[in-house]
Design a protein around this motif. Structure first.
Motif, mmCIF file in Angstrom:
data_model
loop_
_atom_site.group_PDB
_atom_site.id
_atom_site.type_symbol
_atom_site.label_atom_id
_atom_site.label_comp_id
_atom_site.label_asym_id
_atom_site.label_seq_id
_atom_site.Cartn_x
_atom_site.Cartn_y
_atom_site.Cartn_z
ATOM 1 N N GLY A 1 0.688 -1.047 -0.033
ATOM 2 C CA GLY A 1 -0.052 -0.008 -0.176
ATOM 3 C C GLY A 1 0.794 1.201 0.132
ATOM 4 N N ALA A 2 2.071 1.153 0.654
ATOM 5 C CA ALA A 2 2.912 2.309 0.780
ATOM 6 C C ALA A 2 3.451 2.561 -0.522
ATOM 7 C CB ALA A 2 3.938 2.300 1.868
ATOM 8 N N ASN A 3 4.107 1.774 -1.254
ATOM 9 C CA ASN A 3 4.777 1.722 -2.539
ATOM 10 C C ASN A 3 4.960 0.339 -3.106
ATOM 11 O OD1 ASN A 3 6.481 2.130 -4.764
ATOM 12 N ND2 ASN A 3 7.371 3.821 -3.897
ATOM 13 N N ALA A 4 3.896 0.035 -4.149
ATOM 14 C CA ALA A 4 3.947 -1.488 -4.691
ATOM 15 C C ALA A 4 5.041 -1.646 -5.359
ATOM 16 C CB ALA A 4 2.616 -1.681 -5.346
ATOM 17 N N ALA A 5 5.568 -0.469 -6.233
ATOM 18 C CA ALA A 5 6.760 -0.435 -7.175
ATOM 19 C C ALA A 5 7.857 -0.881 -6.441
ATOM 20 C CB ALA A 5 6.971 0.571 -7.801
ATOM 21 N N ALA A 6 8.064 -0.327 -4.952
ATOM 22 C CA ALA A 6 9.179 -0.778 -4.144
ATOM 23 C C ALA A 6 9.144 -2.026 -3.725
ATOM 24 C CB ALA A 6 9.148 0.337 -3.125
ATOM 25 N N VAL A 7 8.114 -2.636 -3.526
ATOM 26 C CA VAL A 7 8.054 -3.988 -3.048
ATOM 27 C C VAL A 7 8.401 -4.955 -4.200
ATOM 28 C CG1 VAL A 7 6.773 -5.998 -2.253
ATOM 29 C CG2 VAL A 7 6.396 -3.627 -1.351
ATOM 30 N N ALA A 8 8.146 -4.622 -5.352
ATOM 31 C CA ALA A 8 8.623 -5.466 -6.650
ATOM 32 C C ALA A 8 10.038 -5.263 -7.022
ATOM 33 C CB ALA A 8 7.712 -4.862 -7.899
ATOM 34 N N GLY A 9 10.564 -4.220 -6.438
ATOM 35 C CA GLY A 9 12.002 -3.766 -6.742
ATOM 36 C C GLY A 9 12.784 -4.723 -5.587
ATOM 37 N N TYR A 10 12.232 -4.797 -4.289
ATOM 38 C CA TYR A 10 12.919 -5.838 -3.303
ATOM 39 C C TYR A 10 12.858 -7.201 -3.921
ATOM 40 C CZ TYR A 10 11.040 -2.153 -0.284
ATOM 41 O OH TYR A 10 10.692 -1.001 0.389
ATOM 42 N N ALA A 11 11.843 -7.710 -4.608
ATOM 43 C CA ALA A 11 11.826 -8.937 -5.192
ATOM 44 C C ALA A 11 12.886 -9.034 -6.327
ATOM 45 C CB ALA A 11 10.328 -9.274 -5.636
ATOM 46 N N VAL A 12 12.772 -7.987 -7.301
ATOM 47 C CA VAL A 12 13.883 -7.935 -8.242
ATOM 48 C C VAL A 12 15.323 -8.159 -7.720
ATOM 49 C CG1 VAL A 12 14.869 -6.836 -9.988
ATOM 50 C CG2 VAL A 12 12.263 -7.208 -9.995
ATOM 51 N N PHE A 13 15.472 -7.241 -6.656
ATOM 52 C CA PHE A 13 16.978 -7.368 -5.824
ATOM 53 C C PHE A 13 17.342 -8.655 -5.424
ATOM 54 C CE2 PHE A 13 19.578 -7.310 -2.186
ATOM 55 C CZ PHE A 13 20.710 -6.706 -2.699
ATOM 56 N N ALA A 14 16.165 -9.406 -4.803
ATOM 57 C CA ALA A 14 16.443 -10.821 -4.325
ATOM 58 C C ALA A 14 17.109 -11.772 -5.280
ATOM 59 C CB ALA A 14 15.295 -11.056 -3.520
ATOM 60 N N VAL A 15 16.273 -11.741 -6.490
ATOM 61 C CA VAL A 15 16.433 -12.587 -7.419
ATOM 62 C C VAL A 15 17.742 -12.481 -7.981
ATOM 63 C CG1 VAL A 15 15.669 -13.315 -9.664
ATOM 64 C CG2 VAL A 15 14.010 -13.278 -7.931
ATOM 65 N N VAL A 16 18.345 -11.206 -8.317
ATOM 66 C CA VAL A 16 19.420 -10.682 -9.010
ATOM 67 C C VAL A 16 20.613 -11.102 -8.191
ATOM 68 C CG1 VAL A 16 21.010 -8.919 -9.710
ATOM 69 C CG2 VAL A 16 18.673 -9.098 -10.633
ATOM 70 N N TRP A 17 20.282 -10.796 -6.782
ATOM 71 C CA TRP A 17 21.414 -11.014 -5.741
ATOM 72 C C TRP A 17 21.688 -12.649 -5.767
ATOM 73 C CZ3 TRP A 17 22.244 -13.853 -1.471
ATOM 74 C CH2 TRP A 17 23.395 -13.607 -0.452
ATOM 75 N N VAL A 18 20.711 -13.445 -5.864
ATOM 76 C CA VAL A 18 20.969 -14.881 -5.675
ATOM 77 C C VAL A 18 21.586 -15.343 -6.932
ATOM 78 C CG1 VAL A 18 19.734 -17.203 -5.535
ATOM 79 C CG2 VAL A 18 18.928 -15.338 -4.018
ATOM 80 N N VAL A 19 21.177 -14.943 -8.041
ATOM 81 C CA VAL A 19 21.828 -15.090 -9.352
ATOM 82 C C VAL A 19 23.434 -14.648 -9.177
ATOM 83 C CG1 VAL A 19 21.727 -14.869 -11.644
ATOM 84 C CG2 VAL A 19 19.624 -15.093 -10.686
ATOM 85 N N TRP A 20 23.688 -13.515 -8.697
ATOM 86 C CA TRP A 20 24.964 -12.928 -8.542
ATOM 87 C C TRP A 20 25.759 -13.882 -7.725
ATOM 88 C CZ3 TRP A 20 26.061 -7.793 -5.870
ATOM 89 C CH2 TRP A 20 27.354 -7.426 -6.213
ATOM 90 N N LEU A 21 25.374 -14.247 -6.682
ATOM 91 C CA LEU A 21 26.015 -15.116 -5.685
ATOM 92 C C LEU A 21 26.137 -16.547 -6.328
ATOM 93 C CD1 LEU A 21 27.164 -15.572 -2.902
ATOM 94 C CD2 LEU A 21 25.032 -16.414 -2.100
#
Length: 144
Positions: A82-102
């Protein structure tokens, strides 16, 4: 040499060196989230006000991002969305990219994100649409 010998130690040092950057990035993000999780952005005076919102009354794509992060870190996904749906999507994208990076770092393979210009235009268009809609009466559910 076997894994118990000197060769094994060198192998572990090599892995540690390769994963240092992803782990440092995660540490920085974790520290930022810990700070926002501790210092409530809903209480005035702790964080600066968005200049665009202050001077125009228009919500930018980042407005509500700190409140979203605070709710997210406390496990309140509905409030975070509710505060910022785009930010939550960004958290998910960061998590996926970070796991792939690691994973790629452990395998000694570089992380390459080769998005074509079309993808960047699509992401920009979605953020622009999000910004416009959240400022219109029918999109008030997207406003922080």
């Amino acid at each position: 040499m076997d894994a118990a010998g000197v060769g094994g130690g060198a192998r572990h040092r090599g892995i540690a060196r390769r994963v240092a950057a992803p782990l440092a990035a995660l540490g920085g993000v974790a520290a930022a989230f810990a700070y926002v999780g501790t210092i409530d952005p809903n209480e005035p005076g702790h964080y600066p006000v968005c200049p665009l919102l202050r001077f125009t009354g228009i919500y930018c794509p980042g407005c509500g991002g700190l409140r979203s992060a605070h709710a997210f870190i406390h496990g309140d996904l509905a409030t975070a969305l509710g505060a910022n749906a785009a930010a939550v999507a960004g958290y998910a994208v960061f998590a996926v990219v970070w796991v792939v990076w690691l994973a790629r770092s452990v395998q000694s393979r570089p992380l390459r994100i080769g998005l074509t210009p079309g993808w960047w235009w699509a992401v920009g268009s979605v953020l622009l649409a999000f910004s416009v809609v959240r400022n219109l009466p029918f999109g008030s559910a997207l406003a922080p």
